[in-house]
Design an enzyme around this catalytic site. Structure first.
Site, PDB file in Angstrom:
ATOM      1  N   VAL A 194      26.502  48.541  11.408  1.00 25.61           N
ATOM      2  CA  VAL A 194      27.546  49.555  11.562  1.00 25.61           C
ATOM      3  C   VAL A 194      26.960  50.872  12.076  1.00 25.61           C
ATOM      4  CG1 VAL A 194      29.234  50.969  10.315  1.00 25.61           C
ATOM      5  CG2 VAL A 194      29.059  48.508   9.838  1.00 25.61           C
TER       6      VAL A 194
ATOM      7  N   SER B  63      34.321  28.236   4.733  1.00 21.54           N
ATOM      8  CA  SER B  63      35.641  27.944   5.279  1.00 21.54           C
ATOM      9  C   SER B  63      35.643  26.561   5.905  1.00 21.54           C
ATOM     10  CB  SER B  63      36.006  28.993   6.336  1.00 21.54           C
ATOM     11  OG  SER B  63      37.122  28.550   7.074  1.00 21.54           O
TER      12      SER B  63
ATOM     13  N   GLY C 265      24.721  26.914   8.415  1.00 23.46           N
ATOM     14  CA  GLY C 265      26.139  26.571   8.432  1.00 23.46           C
ATOM     15  C   GLY C 265      26.909  27.587   9.269  1.00 23.46           C
ATOM     16  N   THR C 266      26.599  28.843   9.031  1.00 21.57           N
ATOM     17  CA  THR C 266      27.238  29.928   9.774  1.00 21.57           C
ATOM     18  C   THR C 266      26.952  29.820  11.270  1.00 21.57           C
ATOM     19  OG1 THR C 266      26.733  31.268   7.831  1.00 21.57           O
ATOM     20  CG2 THR C 266      27.467  32.443   9.799  1.00 21.57           C
TER      21      THR C 266
ATOM     22  N   ASP D 162      16.640  31.396   0.298  1.00 20.75           N
ATOM     23  CA  ASP D 162      15.741  30.232   0.299  1.00 20.75           C
ATOM     24  C   ASP D 162      14.594  30.318   1.305  1.00 20.75           C
ATOM     25  OD1 ASP D 162      17.192  29.105  -1.696  1.00 20.75           O
ATOM     26  OD2 ASP D 162      18.113  27.528  -0.487  1.00 20.75           O
TER      27      ASP D 162
ATOM     28  N   ARG E 237       6.220  33.763 -19.864  1.00 17.84           N
ATOM     29  CA  ARG E 237       4.808  33.647 -20.243  1.00 17.84           C
ATOM     30  C   ARG E 237       4.519  34.362 -21.554  1.00 17.84           C
ATOM     31  NH1 ARG E 237       1.800  34.990 -15.682  1.00 17.84           N
ATOM     32  NH2 ARG E 237       2.595  37.014 -16.285  1.00 17.84           N
TER      33      ARG E 237
ATOM     34  N   ARG F 215       2.708  27.011 -25.653  1.00 24.83           N
ATOM     35  CA  ARG F 215       3.663  26.058 -25.112  1.00 24.83           C
ATOM     36  C   ARG F 215       3.417  25.749 -23.649  1.00 24.83           C
ATOM     37  NH1 ARG F 215       9.129  28.795 -27.491  1.00 24.83           N
ATOM     38  NH2 ARG F 215       9.061  27.732 -29.478  1.00 24.83           N
TER      39      ARG F 215
ATOM     40  N   ARG G 185      20.169  34.945  -7.069  1.00 24.89           N
ATOM     41  CA  ARG G 185      20.943  35.338  -5.875  1.00 24.89           C
ATOM     42  C   ARG G 185      21.298  36.819  -5.872  1.00 24.89           C
ATOM     43  NH1 ARG G 185      21.907  31.762  -2.576  1.00 24.89           N
ATOM     44  NH2 ARG G 185      22.193  29.598  -3.176  1.00 24.89           N
TER      45      ARG G 185
END
Lengths: 324, 324, 324, 324
Positions: free
Chosen positions: C24, C73, C104-105, C128, C155, C163, C257
């Site tokens: 923009v 979509s 995909g886009t 990703d 941790r 563990r 995300r």
């Protein structure tokens, strides 16, 4: 080569511990004995040297600062100091060094090699990102994010009060922290030592923002800026614009050196620590390990010391465009 | 009461948006019409007033600063200014006010009520926690955690370099931020305006630490400390101890006002915003909503303005014990 | 070109707002008119299109998510859907598009161009980092740091209780988040879809750690790992080692995300947003803007869609060495 | 009393290290000898006991987890186990214990006292805040803020995609983390084990939000919720509303136990550690130190074990009002 030592020197930087860990674990992996030297050249002179194992570097990858501590040593700059240091290294049969630090550190290492033939490979550890021979130095990404978090907080206040904020970030000779934190923080203006920015240009940018109803503005200034420190620059601007606009100055200071290292810094530090160690094993000497375009490269100390690291023209242009 | 308005005034504090949200959503819940006033008393005078709905406060609970903006208004301190403000409120038929701010804000509200009979209930919004009538003010917990994060970062560097750090935190009249961030940050010493701390005592504490091989120390100083600001105090100490120990000073500054509010501040702000609104609906006037011992209480503005808020003796004692 | 539009599509990623802002502001700077489309192709079909100005993107550079919202979509995958989308763009005289998203886009954009000749330049927005044609995608650095913070927290608990933790991070086809957060988090082992890791090798690594008195271990697993998800892998291992050692599984999930974008992501997003816009202005079409070796490059959509992005051998080797 | 020991037991919680530090520093300050026991009752049985000094707890106030490690011990629940533990304590002449943990820990301590007369004072260390006798437990404030950060991140994504998110937080018997993180995170609904919430009520709230154009919603669910875990609840709702609205489930898991403690937790832990030690010195036995209304109080273990801790009605009411 059977015995190496690692130390940190100069200002501390987040990620130094991840780098130490990579040197130590790499040495264990390759079957070398590895020693730590505390407080840089000062500890080398005083024999503050101890053997390290894989365990010595457990659970440090996330810690700021340096477990080996750091110090500046005037004594190492004298022939007598270096003689003492050599005696100490001999005691431990140390044949090569990994030095995590900046140009001061590398200058010392060069002198030491000329006199005593002990090779050093360096890893660039400084938040300022002012070292030639690597795209980024260890600690830079963390420092930028620390400065950015501070700018984000200050913008809350700037917006709430319609203020102009002048924020001084670290970078004595280099505008890297300023330019990156400024772009990421949405600053209207960034002032860096590499580029002359007349005060009149700052005023023009601020006024142009007001004319577009920008109610708050942020100017990020590198500490090495020629026009003065943030307080001085704010004073000059206030004197010239003769407005009663609310201006504030804040200097981020020492928080930029500390903190939990980012993922980027931990990975970079790990690659450079391992790269420095493996370089040393392969006969490199008096070079700094760096990452350029995602490749490991070794640059002679004389070049890292001598050559300037220019700031990106691209980023400077971007500040202008993004603040319209 | 059918129409109320809410505004923020004085210095901004994290959590003010959560408080605004609680006032607005509470009003919608109780079937009132609710208005926002921008820039505190200044916007009241200029009629910068707009109707708010549940949507107006969506997705702001986590934001620092204040969406209603804040400003100090000299004009409201004059009878003429208040007359204008009254005219504006009349236009919108506003019958009661929720003011989020500090004592300056409450003083203005008291004058305004005496002249025009429009009742205000206050919510304490200031990072300094210096208001009588509530255990904590909105923004305090966030400011303490911001100061603490900074202290944690600085300790990385202090430890790496065996340094003493003098860290100045906010609190012009109050040592609350200093004492809490100091204890939480493991400071060796905390200097607050409420208690006289002779420089000799600071020196003694630092020396005693060195004698126990403490290699780094942190002294947290409230900006309102009588002995001077952090730089002046460091100078005095350096002059007296005549040591070459590395001392650094850092002033945290404006970052303490901003930032994403903590859970504590968001919940406190929500309770106080709702409490102020419901107080207003129940006929309270010229009181501040506060939480004392986990109970909602209303304290007259004349008391919040007049009465001091003492600092906890317990915490002061704890600093001493925890730094042995 | 006089009128362009920008939209976000597919999964949201931190930094998308910084990218929108750059598109923009860049358009304003270059004198173009710029429109925003809400909810990706879905909003294009429904005409959810509005003009944007420099102000529209104020104070968003630091926000996670996307102010333009995102959606998948199905309708746009049909010729009828694309016809509707074209009609809407015509109404606004939009001549070119900047699409922030993933493959995909870009597939949709390619179909659309073939039918209607409206050119699109893409910016790679996905946490990703699985897109060919750029070293890093927008959101990746933030996701890695979010995963890393989680690993750091876990941790603490792993160390306190001796563990083994199996931590599943995002990455359906790609081990980038796993490898980077694993190295930075000091994981003993990282399992990624790009490389076959036999369960026996995991067991061997864990056992070898125990033999060196490692009391806690962390295994980072990408969600796309062939051997199964974290719970299944933990079960297999438990079945085979028949030890009563305490094993826990945690799946980091959707927190990866969101969040405030890091400096790196904001700068990368700004460069790519501006690069995509300026590419569009210079006649590029159906290409993705990327940064490779710090240079802006444009890669045809057909290549970003077709070509795999290999994971660094260097990093895989480093996990082994650093966990000795 | 001349010799005391401190240990942590049960699940770890952020702030435990600050508490250990306060016990140790307090003991040094009061001239006692102080020992640490590793891995709770298990280490007591095995004699994993060592003397601590002021230095032993340097630079730990900010660390998550527990440097003394924690473990659950079945053996201590047997008379034979406790006999062994007593023998070990005798060896070191330990006369009193500070136990940092929860009700399991305190039950063990009570049995031990009945048989061997060694007094214990407890400090409440658990993120769940489910202990009677203190307003807050050590680790609770940090866990709430960790959950809140996650909710903030998830809201970015929920808003960008118009989704409903069901977020499961810790709290097996207690909704404290859910209610606090839910209010602070702006959740539309909070489901806690203390209150029966019919699924129909959740659906009604969600539908009512949609009718007011809320495009995204967050439901926070405590893991102990009777209606099932988050996945089960989401399934039930999906089955009943028969809408194609996008619903996602995320379980925050173990990240809630770790992390750098907040200022509040460090101060609380310091007060409680010191309070427990000084209680022990003053003859308290089999009581837990707590802070109620900002005052230090001691509550018998039999009460902390027996009595429920009700959740605040006020906060439950607030969720409803704030989500209109």
């Amino acid at each position: 080569m059977k015995r190496v030592a690692v130390f940190t020197s100069g200002g501390d930087a987040p990620g130094m511990n991840a780098c130490i860990r990579a040197v130590v674990r790499g040495a264990v992996y390759h079957g070398l004995e590895v020693f730590g030297i505390r407080r840089g050249y000062s500890g080398m002179i005083n024999g503050d040297i101890f053997q390290m194992s894989s365990h010595s570097v457990s659970n440090i990858v996330q810690r700021g600062g340096t477990i080996l501590k750091s110090a500046r040593s005037k004594e190492f700059m004298t022939p007598e100091g270096r003689a003492k240091a050599y005696d100490q290294l001999k005691k431990f049969d140390i044949e090569g060094l990994v030095a995590i630090g900046g140009n001061g550190t590398f200058t010392g290492a060069t002198l030491f090699f000329d006199e005593y033939g002990i090779p050093t490979v360096g890893a660039p550890g400084t938040i300022d990102n002012d070292l030639y021979g690597t795209d980024h130095t260890i600690g830079f990404d963390t420092a930028v994010n620390t400065a950015l978090e501070a700018i984000d907080k200050i913008r809350d206040t700037a917006d709430s009060h319609d203020r102009i904020f002048f924020i001084e970030v670290m970078g004595r000779d280099s505008g890297y922290i300023a330019i990156q934190s400024g772009i990421a923080g949405g600053a209207e203006m960034v002032m860096v030592p590499e580029v002359l920015t007349p005060i009149s240009e700052v005023i023009e940018t601020l006024k142009s923002g007001w004319s577009r109803q920008k109610s708050s503005s942020i100017v990020v200034i590198a500490e090495g800026e020629e026009a003065g420190n943030a307080t001085e620059i704010a004073e000059k601007i206030r004197a010239q614009i003769q407005s009663d606009i609310d201006m504030r100055v804040t200097t981020l200071g020492h928080i930029q050196r500390g903190g939990i290292p980012t993922a980027y810094d931990r990975i970079l530090a790990s690659r450079l620590g391992l790269g420095a160690l493996e370089g040393l094993m392969n006969g490199e000497q008096n070079v700094m390990a760096g990452i350029i375009n995602n490749e490991l490269v070794y640059t002679p100390f004389r070049d890292t010391i001598r050559l300037p690291k220019p700031i990106s023209e691209d980023l400077l242009r971007m500040v202008k465009i993004l603040s319209v």
